[in-house]
Scaffold this motif. Structure first.
Motif, PDB file in Angstrom:
ATOM      1  N   SER A 210       0.809  -1.220   0.000  1.00 53.29           N
ATOM      2  CA  SER A 210       0.000   0.000   0.000  1.00 53.29           C
ATOM      3  C   SER A 210       0.840   1.268   0.000  1.00 53.29           C
ATOM      4  CB  SER A 210      -0.955   0.010   1.193  1.00 53.29           C
ATOM      5  OG  SER A 210      -0.245  -0.006   2.408  1.00 53.29           O
ATOM      6  N   THR A 211       2.084   1.193   0.476  1.00 48.21           N
ATOM      7  CA  THR A 211       2.905   2.401   0.565  1.00 48.21           C
ATOM      8  C   THR A 211       4.210   2.312  -0.204  1.00 48.21           C
ATOM      9  OG1 THR A 211       4.042   1.653   2.579  1.00 48.21           O
ATOM     10  CG2 THR A 211       1.973   2.838   2.874  1.00 48.21           C
ATOM     11  N   GLY A 212       4.522   1.143  -0.759  1.00 47.35           N
ATOM     12  CA  GLY A 212       5.823   0.956  -1.394  1.00 47.35           C
ATOM     13  C   GLY A 212       5.847   1.145  -2.892  1.00 47.35           C
ATOM     14  N   GLY A 213       4.779   1.719  -3.457  1.00 49.37           N
ATOM     15  CA  GLY A 213       4.759   1.998  -4.885  1.00 49.37           C
ATOM     16  C   GLY A 213       3.815   1.120  -5.683  1.00 49.37           C
ATOM     17  N   TYR A 214       3.432  -0.026  -5.129  1.00 48.43           N
ATOM     18  CA  TYR A 214       2.544  -0.922  -5.874  1.00 48.43           C
ATOM     19  C   TYR A 214       1.186  -0.283  -6.130  1.00 48.43           C
ATOM     20  CZ  TYR A 214       0.272  -5.233  -7.352  1.00 48.43           C
ATOM     21  OH  TYR A 214      -0.407  -6.178  -8.090  1.00 48.43           O
ATOM     22  N   ALA A 215       0.704   0.535  -5.179  1.00 51.23           N
ATOM     23  CA  ALA A 215      -0.616   1.149  -5.295  1.00 51.23           C
ATOM     24  C   ALA A 215      -0.589   2.476  -6.045  1.00 51.23           C
ATOM     25  CB  ALA A 215      -1.210   1.357  -3.900  1.00 51.23           C
ATOM     26  N   ASP A 216       0.548   2.844  -6.619  1.00 53.80           N
ATOM     27  CA  ASP A 216       0.668   4.093  -7.384  1.00 53.80           C
ATOM     28  C   ASP A 216      -0.329   4.090  -8.530  1.00 53.80           C
ATOM     29  OD1 ASP A 216       1.530   6.232  -9.060  1.00 53.80           O
ATOM     30  OD2 ASP A 216       3.561   6.039  -8.273  1.00 53.80           O
ATOM     31  N   LEU A 217      -1.075   5.189  -8.680  1.00 51.04           N
ATOM     32  CA  LEU A 217      -2.081   5.266  -9.744  1.00 51.04           C
ATOM     33  C   LEU A 217      -1.473   5.179 -11.138  1.00 51.04           C
ATOM     34  CD1 LEU A 217      -4.574   7.969  -8.391  1.00 51.04           C
ATOM     35  CD2 LEU A 217      -4.977   5.522  -8.683  1.00 51.04           C
ATOM     36  N   SER A 218      -0.181   5.415 -11.248  1.00 53.63           N
ATOM     37  CA  SER A 218       0.455   5.270 -12.565  1.00 53.63           C
ATOM     38  C   SER A 218       0.592   3.802 -12.959  1.00 53.63           C
ATOM     39  CB  SER A 218       1.841   5.937 -12.557  1.00 53.63           C
ATOM     40  OG  SER A 218       2.726   5.253 -11.673  1.00 53.63           O
ATOM     41  N   ARG A 219       0.309   2.884 -12.037  1.00 52.68           N
ATOM     42  CA  ARG A 219       0.418   1.445 -12.301  1.00 52.68           C
ATOM     43  C   ARG A 219      -0.943   0.796 -12.546  1.00 52.68           C
ATOM     44  NH1 ARG A 219       4.832  -1.479 -10.540  1.00 52.68           N
ATOM     45  NH2 ARG A 219       3.376  -3.152  -9.994  1.00 52.68           N
ATOM     46  N   LEU A 220      -1.935   1.583 -12.889  1.00 56.29           N
ATOM     47  CA  LEU A 220      -3.302   1.062 -13.000  1.00 56.29           C
ATOM     48  C   LEU A 220      -3.402  -0.180 -13.875  1.00 56.29           C
ATOM     49  CD1 LEU A 220      -5.343   4.367 -13.410  1.00 56.29           C
ATOM     50  CD2 LEU A 220      -5.104   2.956 -11.376  1.00 56.29           C
ATOM     51  N   HIS A 221      -2.733  -0.169 -15.025  1.00 57.08           N
ATOM     52  CA  HIS A 221      -2.832  -1.302 -15.939  1.00 57.08           C
ATOM     53  C   HIS A 221      -2.150  -2.543 -15.353  1.00 57.08           C
ATOM     54  CE1 HIS A 221      -4.876   0.475 -19.367  1.00 57.08           C
ATOM     55  NE2 HIS A 221      -4.106   1.562 -19.238  1.00 57.08           N
ATOM     56  N   ASN A 222      -1.159  -2.334 -14.506  1.00 60.00           N
ATOM     57  CA  ASN A 222      -0.455  -3.474 -13.912  1.00 60.00           C
ATOM     58  C   ASN A 222      -1.273  -4.180 -12.843  1.00 60.00           C
ATOM     59  OD1 ASN A 222       1.789  -2.912 -15.500  1.00 60.00           O
ATOM     60  ND2 ASN A 222       2.711  -1.580 -13.966  1.00 60.00           N
ATOM     61  N   TRP A 223      -2.370  -3.567 -12.399  1.00 57.65           N
ATOM     62  CA  TRP A 223      -3.200  -4.197 -11.387  1.00 57.65           C
ATOM     63  C   TRP A 223      -4.053  -5.330 -11.950  1.00 57.65           C
ATOM     64  CZ3 TRP A 223      -5.502   0.772  -8.704  1.00 57.65           C
ATOM     65  CH2 TRP A 223      -4.468   1.450  -8.049  1.00 57.65           C
ATOM     66  N   ASN A 224      -4.185  -5.415 -13.267  1.00 59.38           N
ATOM     67  CA  ASN A 224      -5.051  -6.437 -13.849  1.00 59.38           C
ATOM     68  C   ASN A 224      -4.427  -7.816 -13.688  1.00 59.38           C
ATOM     69  OD1 ASN A 224      -7.589  -6.589 -14.891  1.00 59.38           O
ATOM     70  ND2 ASN A 224      -7.056  -5.870 -16.935  1.00 59.38           N
TER      71      ASN A 224
END
Length: 497
Positions: A210-224
Motif C-alpha cells: 500500500s505504501t511501497g509503490g505498488y498502489a501508485d495510480l500510474s500502475r493502473l494497468h499493472n493491477w489487472n
C-alpha cells in the motif's frame, strides 16, 4: 485516512515507543454462565465477557489456553489506536453520505493457503474495485480487507458426523484442523499464536504494497490479473484505467504534483469477525494517550447473527472496545433489536462507530429492511449501512457443492440500493467473500462464467476451506454494477459511454 506505513514492530521495539499500548494480561479461565444483559453504563473490562455465556468458543485445556493467552498478551499489537481512530473518522464521513465502503477477502484464512502472492492478488482486486467505484460514484472509497485475522468461523453444530463417527466441527485454522481425525479436530490454543504470527506477516505485506509503490495510480494497468485480462471485466477495466490516466496527464499538465502520497499510496484497513474471544482479549490494549481500550488485532471487528445477542459474551466484549464495530443484520432482526444494538454499542451516537451489515437475500431485504431503516432514521441514529449479499444466498448445488449465484448476489445489491433510495438513506458499502485467485466456487458471471458442471464447473478449482468465494472477474463485474448505481445517484451518465 490512515496510511499503513509502519512495518510491524518487534515486541521489544514497541515497548520503547512513546505511544505504548500496554498489554492486558490473561485473566481467569473461560467460564460459561448466563446472566442478565449488562446496562450501557455497567463496569467493563477486557475480561468481563467471561461472566457471560460464550457461544461458538471451543473448550480448551485450561493450562494450555493460559500459556497461549500470556504469550499473545505480551506480543506487539497488530494495529494501533491512532489508525483505528482514523478509520472511525473515515466511516463517520461515509455514515453522513460522503463515502462508500468495500469489504473484501477470504471467507476464512488458512495456514496452508497463505503466501505473498495470495495477499497481493486479493489486495489488488480490492484496489481495482475501489478505483471503479471512486471513478463511478465520485466519492471516496474506504478499503477494508477481510484479512489478518479472519480465521475462526461460526458453526451451526459443534459436532460433525461422517460414516457413523462424530467429532468436533472444524472451526477455523486458529482453532483446529479440517482433517477428519480426533487429533486434528481437538481445539489447540497454540494455533492462536500461529495465527497471530501469520497476521503479522499479512499486515507487513499489506503495508509494503500500500505504501511501497505498488498502489501508485500510474500502475493502473499493472493491477489487472492475468486470467481476468481476456474477460469483459478486464476489457472494461482497461478502458477505465485509460480514462484515469488521461485525467492524471491533464492534472500534471496544469501543475498538479502526482507524485505525492495521495496519488502513489493507498489506504487500507483490516477487519475480521470477533469470534474467538480469548484471542481478542489477549490482543486488547489500553491506549496510553486516552486510557481507552482498543482491540489491536484489527481496525474493525464485527459480530455475526449467532453472537450478537444481548446477554452473551460477544455482546459484552464488543460494547467496551473503542474500535468501530460491525453487526450482521438478517431478516430476523426487528427495529427494536437494531435500536438496542445501537443503544449498547454506540450510546453517544458517534457517526462511524457502528456499521450495520445486512444479509437477507433480495426478496427478504425488500420486505424487512424498510421498517428498520425508517426507525433508525426517525430516531436520528448514526449508522453506516453495508450490504453483505453473499451469506443470504448460499445453497448446495445438485452435485453437492456449497455455492452462491452471482445473479442472486447482484439482485440483493440492487435491492439494497433501491430500498435506500426509497427510504432516503445512504447505501454505504458492500461486504464480499472474494479472492484474487481464479477459483470456481460461485456460479454465474457475464463472461468466463462458472457453471455447476462442465469445462468450468464448480469442481474445477473449488479451493475454499469454508464458504464459496467470488473470483476476481466476478468481483469486478459486481464493482462495475455498483459504480453505475453510484453514478446514477449522482445524476451522471453511464461510466464508459
Amino acid at each position: 485516512m490512515v496510511k499503513l506505513r509502519r512495518p510491524l514492530l518487534a515486541a521489544a521495539s514497541v515497548s520503547s515507543a512513546a505511544a505504548l499500548l500496554a498489554p492486558q494480561p490473561a485473566t481467569k479461565p473461560l467460564t460459561a454462565r448466563s446472566v442478565l444483559a449488562s446496562p450501557v453504563d455497567a463496569p467493563w473490562s477486557p475480561g468481563s465477557w467471561r461472566n457471560y455465556e460464550a457461544k461458538q468458543i471451543p473448550k480448551y485445556d485450561e493450562e494450555k489456553l493460559r500459556k497461549a493467552e500470556e504469550e499473545l498478551a505480551g506480543s506487539a499489537p497488530l494495529v494501533f489506536a491512532g489508525e483505528v481512530r482514523t478509520l472511525m473518522s473515515d466511516l463517520g464521513r461515509a455514515c453522513k453520505g460522503d463515502g462508500f465502503v468495500i469489504f473484501g477477502g477470504d471467507c476464512a484464512e488458512s495456514f496452508d493457503e497463505f503466501s505473498v502472492d495470495h495477499v497481493r492478488d486479493t489486495f489488488r482486486v480490492i484496489l481495482q474495485m475501489a478505483l471503479i467505484c471512486t471513478y463511478g460514484g465520485g466519492q471516496p472509497v474506504i478499503k477494508i480487507g477481510r484479512m489478518a485475522g479472519q480465521f475462526a468461523k461460526p458453526r451451526s453444530s459443534s459436532t460433525e458426523t461422517i460414516d457413523g463417527v462424530t467429532l468436533p466441527s472444524y472451526q477455523g485454522d486458529n482453532i483446529n484442523e479440517d482433517k477428519f481425525t480426533a487429533e486434528a479436530r481437538e481445539p489447540n490454543p497454540s494455533r492462536m499464536v500461529k495465527a497471530y504470527h501469520q497476521c503479522a506477516q499479512t499486515l507487513n505485506i499489506l503495508r509494503a504494497f500500500s505504501t511501497g509503490g505498488y498502489a501508485d495510480l500510474s500502475r493502473l494497468h499493472n493491477w489487472n490479473l492475468d486470467f481476468v485480462e481476456q474477460t469483459q471485466q478486464g476489457s472494461q477495466y482497461r478502458r477505465l484505467a485509460t480514462k484515469v490516466e488521461e485525467s492524471l496527464r491533464f492534472m500534471r499538465a496544469i501543475g498538479v504534483d502526482t507524485t505525492t502520497p495521495e496519488f502513489t499510496q493507498s489506504n487500507f484497513y483490516t477487519a475480521h469477525e470477533c469470534l474467538l474471544l480469548p484471542y481478542e482479549q489477549a490482543m486488547t490494549r489500553e491506549d496510553s494517550t486516552t486510557g481507552r481500550w482498543y482491540d489491536c488485532s484489527a481496525h474493525l471487528l464485527w459480530v455475526g447473527e449467532r453472537t450478537r445477542q444481548p446477554g452473551l459474551a460477544h455482546f459484552e466484549f464488543v460494547r467496551g472496545i473503542q474500535n468501530p464495530v460491525g453487526v450482521k443484520i438478517s431478516d430476523k432482526a426487528s427495529p427494536d433489536d437494531v435500536i438496542e444494538i445501537l443503544d449498547t454499542f454506540n450510546p453517544k451516537n458517534v457517526p462511524g462507530k457502528v456499521t450495520l451489515i445486512t444479509r437477507m437475500s433480495a426478496d427478504k431485504l425488500r420486505e424487512h429492511l424498510p421498517s428498520v431503516l425508517n426507525r433508525v432514521k426517525a430516531e436520528g441514529r448514526a449508522a453506516l449501512w453495508v450490504c453483505d449479499p453473499v451469506h443470504g444466498n448460499t445453497y448446495t448445488s445438485s452435485n453437492g457443492f456449497k455455492t452462491r449465484d452471482v445473479a442472486a448476489i447482484k439482485a440483493e445489491i440492487q435491492a439494497f440500493f433501491d430500498v435506500h433510495e426509497q427510504c432516503g438513506t445512504h447505501a454505504g458499502g458492500i461486504h464480499l467473500e472474494m479472492t484474487g485467485k481464479d477459483v470456481t466456487e460461485c456460479v454465474g458471471g457475464d463472461m468466463n462464467a462458472v457453471t455447476v458442471d462442465g469445462p468450468r464447473g464448480l469442481d474445477t478449482k473449488y479451493l475454499t476451506h469454508c464458504d464459496p468465494r467470488l473470483n476476481s472477474a466476478q468481483a469486478l463485474e459486481i464493482a462495475f454494477m455498483v459504480a453505475e448505481r453510484l453514478r446514477g445517484q449522482a445524476g451522471l451518465p453511464a461510466m464508459l459511454d
